[in-house]
Scaffold this active site. Sequence first.
Site, PDB file in Angstrom:
ATOM      1  N   TRP A  90       5.021  -5.010   3.587  1.00  0.00           N
ATOM      2  CA  TRP A  90       6.418  -4.671   2.862  1.00  0.00           C
ATOM      3  C   TRP A  90       6.604  -3.573   2.222  1.00  0.00           C
ATOM      4  O   TRP A  90       7.731  -2.986   2.116  1.00  0.00           O
ATOM      5  CB  TRP A  90       6.757  -6.112   2.131  1.00  0.00           C
ATOM      6  CG  TRP A  90       8.209  -5.954   1.316  1.00  0.00           C
ATOM      7  CD1 TRP A  90       9.465  -6.361   1.986  1.00  0.00           C
ATOM      8  CD2 TRP A  90       8.325  -5.525   0.191  1.00  0.00           C
ATOM      9  NE1 TRP A  90      10.235  -6.239   1.124  1.00  0.00           N
ATOM     10  CE2 TRP A  90      10.082  -5.615  -0.126  1.00  0.00           C
ATOM     11  CE3 TRP A  90       7.707  -5.072  -0.700  1.00  0.00           C
ATOM     12  CZ2 TRP A  90      10.475  -5.188  -1.329  1.00  0.00           C
ATOM     13  CZ3 TRP A  90       8.192  -4.530  -2.029  1.00  0.00           C
ATOM     14  CH2 TRP A  90       9.712  -4.553  -2.292  1.00  0.00           C
ATOM     15  N   HIS A  91       5.589  -3.316   1.453  1.00  0.00           N
ATOM     16  CA  HIS A  91       5.397  -2.150   0.497  1.00  0.00           C
ATOM     17  C   HIS A  91       5.586  -0.816   1.396  1.00  0.00           C
ATOM     18  O   HIS A  91       6.162   0.063   0.617  1.00  0.00           O
ATOM     19  CB  HIS A  91       4.271  -2.056  -0.242  1.00  0.00           C
ATOM     20  CG  HIS A  91       4.263  -3.017  -1.470  1.00  0.00           C
ATOM     21  ND1 HIS A  91       4.071  -4.110  -1.485  1.00  0.00           N
ATOM     22  CD2 HIS A  91       4.771  -2.945  -2.922  1.00  0.00           C
ATOM     23  CE1 HIS A  91       4.267  -4.928  -2.631  1.00  0.00           C
ATOM     24  NE2 HIS A  91       4.379  -4.170  -3.591  1.00  0.00           N
ATOM     25  N   GLY A  92       4.961  -0.806   2.448  1.00  0.00           N
ATOM     26  CA  GLY A  92       5.352   0.456   3.172  1.00  0.00           C
ATOM     27  C   GLY A  92       4.389   0.441   4.437  1.00  0.00           C
ATOM     28  O   GLY A  92       3.461  -0.473   4.573  1.00  0.00           O
ATOM     29  N   PHE A  98      10.283   2.285  -1.331  1.00  0.00           N
ATOM     30  CA  PHE A  98       9.963   0.879  -0.432  1.00  0.00           C
ATOM     31  C   PHE A  98      11.408   0.375  -0.021  1.00  0.00           C
ATOM     32  O   PHE A  98      11.496  -0.697   0.685  1.00  0.00           O
ATOM     33  CB  PHE A  98       9.097  -0.076  -1.302  1.00  0.00           C
ATOM     34  CG  PHE A  98       7.828   0.437  -1.676  1.00  0.00           C
ATOM     35  CD1 PHE A  98       7.169   1.370  -1.010  1.00  0.00           C
ATOM     36  CD2 PHE A  98       7.432   0.012  -3.006  1.00  0.00           C
ATOM     37  CE1 PHE A  98       6.157   1.805  -1.465  1.00  0.00           C
ATOM     38  CE2 PHE A  98       6.125   0.636  -3.362  1.00  0.00           C
ATOM     39  CZ  PHE A  98       5.445   1.451  -2.675  1.00  0.00           C
TER      40      PHE A  98
END
Lengths: 474, 288
Positions: A326-328, A474
Amino acid sequence: MLFNSLDFAVFLPIVFIIYWFVLNKNVKTQNLWLLFASYFFYGWWDPRFLVLIFVSTLIDYVVGKELGKTSNDSYRKLLVRTSIFANIGLLAFFKYFNFFVENFQTAFTFFGGEISSSYSLNIILPIGISFYTFQSLSYTIDIYRKKITPANDFVAFATFVSFFPQLIIGPIERAANMLPQFHKKRNFDVDEGILGVKQIVWGLFKKIVIADGCAQYVNAIFIDYETVSSFTLLLGAIYFTIQVYADFSGYSDIAIGTARLFNFKLMTNFRYPLFAKNITEFWRKWHISLMMWFRDYIYFPLGGSRVSYMKSIRNILIVFVLSGLWHGANWTFVFMGVYYGFLYSIHYLFRALYPQKRTANTHPIIDILKIAFTFSLVTIGMILFRAPSMEVALTYLSRMISLDFSLELLNMGRYAIEMLPFVIGLLIVEWFSRKKSFPLASHRFSLLQMAIVIALIIFFGSFSDMQEFIYFKF
Amino acid sequence: MKRFIIYVTILIVIVVSLQYLGEYTYTYVYNHGSPRNKVMWVRDIGTDSLDYVVIGNSRSNYHINPVLIERETGEKGLNLAYVNSYPFELKLMTLEVLKNIKVRKIFIQVDYTYNMEIPDKMAQFPWIPYLKEKSIYSQYENQDSQYKFFRWIPFYRYQYYESELGFRNVVLSMLGKKPNFYENQGFKPIHGELQKLDVFEHYLIEKENIFFADILDACSNLNTEVYFFTAPIFQFKGNLDIMERWLPNYNNYTELIQERSLFSDPVHLKEEGANLFTHQFIEDYFTK
């Protein structure tokens, strides 16, 4: 628009004055004004992506209405899947398309195939997309689960999705908490307003003095990671952990404080996580809104901890890998998720095998050692967060533990240790404030405290090296 | 609401008061404290006359050694070059030198930055404390609207350049701490080994730079001799010689030194190379 910019310093008072002095008679016009302000706030960065928010909002509003009307299970499933597909589809395209294409190409080439590299696209990541898609998605899932009823007021719903204080990097709110607030009559609460101002100032302090101050050294250390000593690398990793915390929790404080000015209550997103005594506690206190989202919509549906140990660990790992991703779109984030998931699983097993340890009172020294140990584990994971590739992360880690503890520090006009008093000062202040929602929340010596914090921002803030908030990407 | 407005007003008063307090304190220190950079040094020089000064960017800051020149020729001078100085800053420094010191010769290092016609963000910080002075502000005000904010918002300029002009440097200036360029009369040797071997290529646009025309005017008004030169560059390819058309007394030393071991990077000599270059400089300008 950045919270720490002159633009926002002009924008916020204008929105506030019109909201309370011109439109204070009618909730609907207040909502409409907030919606306009929120779209303006977002469009200031790039107006093209307003279409995405609007489409996401419209789909979820219509899906929500339909879910409220029907009791046909298969139709309800189709509706909720439409919402999931639309929101995750947007996220997947803008955030992960190139990542998956590139990795597919690499894998294909590895097995001897040939594939054109022209499939990757030059995609700009719309700011805040990971946050508002999750927020919007939680609304339809909650209606599907019959936890909430659908919104009947499109403006209120659209304002809930795009509410400017938390639009860009959260907290990721739930409709059950926020939507009712958009329907009730709002009167200005002086104490809430003053508390909001204090929280904004505290957030600015964490961002401008601590996070941006640390950033200067962190950036330089991560550029020179192949030449500086392990002492400097260690300092760089610690500074980055503090930077991320101060940056993200600072944003959350400004967001929550700004919402208070309009008489909205947002959820707490950080609860002094750096003082966590174990990794489980850390993740209960860090980015709470995201972890709760994963808990409610991924972990519990998979069975949570009400299944066998092995399946529980599988569920934990799935949640952490997804939260990493989800962060990247980078393998460093995937491995960060694996790393934290692994630590969490070990602690989960430990607690399961030795339940008596959980309630034992411990000596303060032991507590401090536990905090330091947890902080060290978290800091190692943060190297994966900061490094641009796994190669850099592994080199950084291996050089950091090479025990080259020479006192060579970076000469950047200033020496890296100059940030230490601020970092230590922040930790001391937060330690003694850990029972409050934020350190300036008390009423004693309130104005004096504010004057001191404002003076620190004015005289020690990093205005020349002002950085975007880390989670913007993000 | 009234209580809230009073509270916010008090905070605004605190912010404005602190901004003014910072503005006056920092400006006072940078006008009366111990010099922390070469602009402060020129303004605080306390010397009536010098034989020469060297002005330029890092390529003269690291290359010309006034201690060596004085030892071999008896000529007294200073190296007033500092990192990132482009033509705009060279002009400012020349005017400041002419205002504060009676100097016989001015040497100005020029190179591939000749065409630059705007101030450099990093090189302008030594001038920021004096921005409110009419002579300095008149140079900056038409360059960018940002200087208007620097001029009119109290303390903003110091906040913007906090890492160079912030609390640390104010305290060091108050404590009388002198930077290391004092030891060598402005010369600062560098070390390190040249890594890349790529040819450094740059072609200038054939066009006069107005800042150099201003420098020539100012020097000619005070009968100060002005010399332009280009310090050595490792494996350079370009057309620096075209500067001869607009710059009198121009010497191009680009190819003077090509020994790789004497370079720290393609455009900067190490101390040994700098001393070699200074010797040639002495021979050309002080012994002929």
